[in-house]
Design a protein around this motif. Structure first.
Motif, PDB file in Angstrom:
ATOM      1  N   THR A 128       0.827  -1.205   0.000  1.00 43.62           N
ATOM      2  CA  THR A 128       0.000   0.000   0.000  1.00 43.62           C
ATOM      3  C   THR A 128       0.858   1.251   0.000  1.00 43.62           C
ATOM      4  OG1 THR A 128      -1.693  -1.197   1.247  1.00 43.62           O
ATOM      5  CG2 THR A 128      -1.885   1.200   1.169  1.00 43.62           C
ATOM      6  N   GLU A 129       1.919   1.240   0.796  1.00 41.76           N
ATOM      7  CA  GLU A 129       2.805   2.404   0.856  1.00 41.76           C
ATOM      8  C   GLU A 129       3.479   2.651  -0.483  1.00 41.76           C
ATOM      9  OE1 GLU A 129       5.351   1.465   4.087  1.00 41.76           O
ATOM     10  OE2 GLU A 129       3.813   1.800   5.611  1.00 41.76           O
ATOM     11  N   LEU A 146       0.884   4.241  -2.695  1.00 42.69           N
ATOM     12  CA  LEU A 146       0.634   5.636  -2.327  1.00 42.69           C
ATOM     13  C   LEU A 146       1.717   6.573  -2.833  1.00 42.69           C
ATOM     14  CD1 LEU A 146      -0.730   5.302   1.323  1.00 42.69           C
ATOM     15  CD2 LEU A 146      -2.009   5.606  -0.806  1.00 42.69           C
ATOM     16  N   TYR A 159       0.999   8.797  -5.847  1.00 46.60           N
ATOM     17  CA  TYR A 159       0.060   9.920  -5.782  1.00 46.60           C
ATOM     18  C   TYR A 159       0.727  11.167  -5.197  1.00 46.60           C
ATOM     19  CZ  TYR A 159      -3.513   6.537  -6.972  1.00 46.60           C
ATOM     20  OH  TYR A 159      -4.250   5.589  -7.632  1.00 46.60           O
ATOM     21  N   PHE A 180       1.019  11.328   2.950  1.00 46.14           N
ATOM     22  CA  PHE A 180       0.044  10.608   3.765  1.00 46.14           C
ATOM     23  C   PHE A 180       0.596  10.399   5.169  1.00 46.14           C
ATOM     24  CE2 PHE A 180      -0.733   9.408  -0.662  1.00 46.14           C
ATOM     25  CZ  PHE A 180      -2.086   9.713  -0.776  1.00 46.14           C
ATOM     26  N   ILE A 210      -2.765   5.438   7.560  1.00 41.07           N
ATOM     27  CA  ILE A 210      -3.531   4.552   6.693  1.00 41.07           C
ATOM     28  C   ILE A 210      -4.335   3.609   7.573  1.00 41.07           C
ATOM     29  CG2 ILE A 210      -3.458   2.863   4.823  1.00 41.07           C
ATOM     30  CD1 ILE A 210      -0.583   3.812   4.268  1.00 41.07           C
ATOM     31  N   CYS A 245      -6.969   6.870   3.652  1.00 44.17           N
ATOM     32  CA  CYS A 245      -5.661   7.513   3.711  1.00 44.17           C
ATOM     33  C   CYS A 245      -5.810   8.955   4.200  1.00 44.17           C
ATOM     34  CB  CYS A 245      -5.014   7.499   2.328  1.00 44.17           C
ATOM     35  SG  CYS A 245      -4.993   5.865   1.545  1.00 44.17           S
ATOM     36  N   CYS A 250      -4.294  12.573   4.731  1.00 44.92           N
ATOM     37  CA  CYS A 250      -3.273  13.400   4.093  1.00 44.92           C
ATOM     38  C   CYS A 250      -2.757  14.480   5.040  1.00 44.92           C
ATOM     39  CB  CYS A 250      -3.838  14.060   2.833  1.00 44.92           C
ATOM     40  SG  CYS A 250      -4.471  12.870   1.633  1.00 44.92           S
ATOM     41  N   LEU A 259      -8.487   4.445  -1.088  1.00 42.00           N
ATOM     42  CA  LEU A 259      -7.808   3.646  -2.111  1.00 42.00           C
ATOM     43  C   LEU A 259      -8.469   2.284  -2.195  1.00 42.00           C
ATOM     44  CD1 LEU A 259      -5.242   3.424  -4.015  1.00 42.00           C
ATOM     45  CD2 LEU A 259      -4.137   2.291  -2.061  1.00 42.00           C
ATOM     46  N   THR A 316      -2.821   9.969 -10.483  1.00 40.20           N
ATOM     47  CA  THR A 316      -1.449   9.688 -10.053  1.00 40.20           C
ATOM     48  C   THR A 316      -0.549  10.857 -10.466  1.00 40.20           C
ATOM     49  OG1 THR A 316      -0.797   8.604 -12.113  1.00 40.20           O
ATOM     50  CG2 THR A 316      -1.857   7.221 -10.421  1.00 40.20           C
ATOM     51  N   MET A 368      -7.860   5.863  -6.615  1.00 41.30           N
ATOM     52  CA  MET A 368      -8.037   6.675  -5.418  1.00 41.30           C
ATOM     53  C   MET A 368      -9.090   7.734  -5.703  1.00 41.30           C
ATOM     54  SD  MET A 368      -5.194   8.919  -3.314  1.00 41.30           S
ATOM     55  CE  MET A 368      -4.323   7.460  -2.702  1.00 41.30           C
TER      56      MET A 368
END
Length: 329
Positions: free
Chosen positions: A5-6, A9, A12, A16, A19, A28, A30, A38, A71, A88
């Motif tokens: 997941t990281e 991310l 994008y 973040f 999560i 997520c 921000c 996501l 993205t 996302m």
């Protein structure tokens, strides 16, 4: 999965800070205080791009609606190393529609009717896979009825039956008659007249896909949007609520009137609703789950669901009579 997941991310343009996982998605947080969600995306890149344009269309009409997050490379999808697609979108803070609250339910119905009005001018052509023709429902009824026959024949051929199987056979005659009558009534309602009442539908309108926020109700999760009869969206939500409220006649009629006040319902649509409710969908769902699961042992949950269906049948039958005569005008 969190490491993966990281990595996703990083594609994008946000920083973040946290999560969290929930209901098949990652929420997520921000650094700028906003929240994004996501999720895996089922479908092609062209479908995702179409969804993006549809959400932009709704926003331009003044609707509070989620938006796709691109993205860093300006893509609506991120494709992982195993070819899994993710997308996302923006997120709204709020609570789901409370199915115990009459006020929430009627508000959800009015919001759906407004959504159908808002989408009327979306003139982009959808691919055939996202369009349901007027004859789709008849074909679905026929398929479900064949599956009910198949389950009945399978159980009858067994030498030893468990409690669920015995109860299913006892109730089968009653519900298969309903199924066959619904098919006949649908054919009598006709298909051609209904072409005027087709348009963009949410495709999965339920209490889980309506959030009550500080700025009003917001519809979410448009991944299944499609072209279908508007009444199909309403019927999907309507059935779920009526089952939860034991087919309460007052609530059912209030829901119909609430939708009608925002977007007037034609007689054809009311007849369609009546027919859709008369098909024993819940009975079919239990049969289908039983047949596609391990049948060598009794599934207590299937038995419980069948018992609940039968327990509600008197109220359901009474409501269906009222709905039938109401739909005839």
């Amino acid at each position: 999965m969190y490491n993966r997941t990281e990595i996703i991310l990083e594609a994008y343009p946000y920083e973040f800070t946290d999560i969290s996982k929930g209901r098949g998605a990652y929420f997520c947080h921000c650094q700028d205080g906003s929240r994004k969600i996501l999720k895996e995306f089922t479908g092609s890149a062209s479908k995702a791009e179409l969804l993006d344009r549809f959400l932009v269309y709704l926003k331009e009409r003044g609707c509070r609606v989620e938006q796709m997050v691109y993205t860093k490379e300006g893509q609506v999808l991120f494709t992982d190393t195993d070819d899994t697609r993710y997308y996302m979108r923006t997120w709204f803070d709020g609570r789901e529609c409370d199915t115990r609250s009459r006020e929430d339910i009627l508000c959800a119905v009015r919001r759906l009717a407004q959504f159908h009005l808002d989408t009327a001018d979306f003139d982009e052509e959808l691919p055939q896979t996202m369009c349901r023709t007027p004859e789709f429902l008849q074909q679905e009824f026929e398929r479900h009825t064949r599956e009910l026959h198949k389950v009945r024949n399978y159980i009858k051929a067994k030498k030893k039956r468990n409690e669920f199987e015995t109860d299913f056979l006892n109730e089968y005659g009653y519900y298969i008659k309903q199924a066959e009558q619904a098919q006949e009534r649908l054919a009598a309602v006709g298909e051609d007249a209904g072409a005027r009442f087709f348009g963009i539908c949410h495709g999965d309108y339920s209490q889980h896909n309506l959030l009550f926020t500080s700025h009003g109700p917001v519809i979410i999760n448009y991944e299944r949007f499609c072209r279908d009869a508007y009444i199909s969206d309403f019927a999907h939500f309507f059935r779920k609520i009526m089952e939860k409220h034991s087919w309460n006649t007052g609530l059912g009629m209030d829901m119909i009137h609430a939708y009608d006040k925002v977007r007037g319902l034609d007689r054809w649509e009311l007849q369609q609703l009546s027919v859709r409710m008369s098909y024993p969908e819940k009975f079919w769902k239990v049969a289908n789950h039983y047949f596609n699961s391990k049948k060598s042992w009794a599934n207590s949950r299937d038995g419980e669901k069948l018992t609940k269906i039968c327990a509600q049948e008197r109220e359901r039958a009474e409501f269906l009579k009222i709905l039938y005569y109401f739909a005839q005008g």
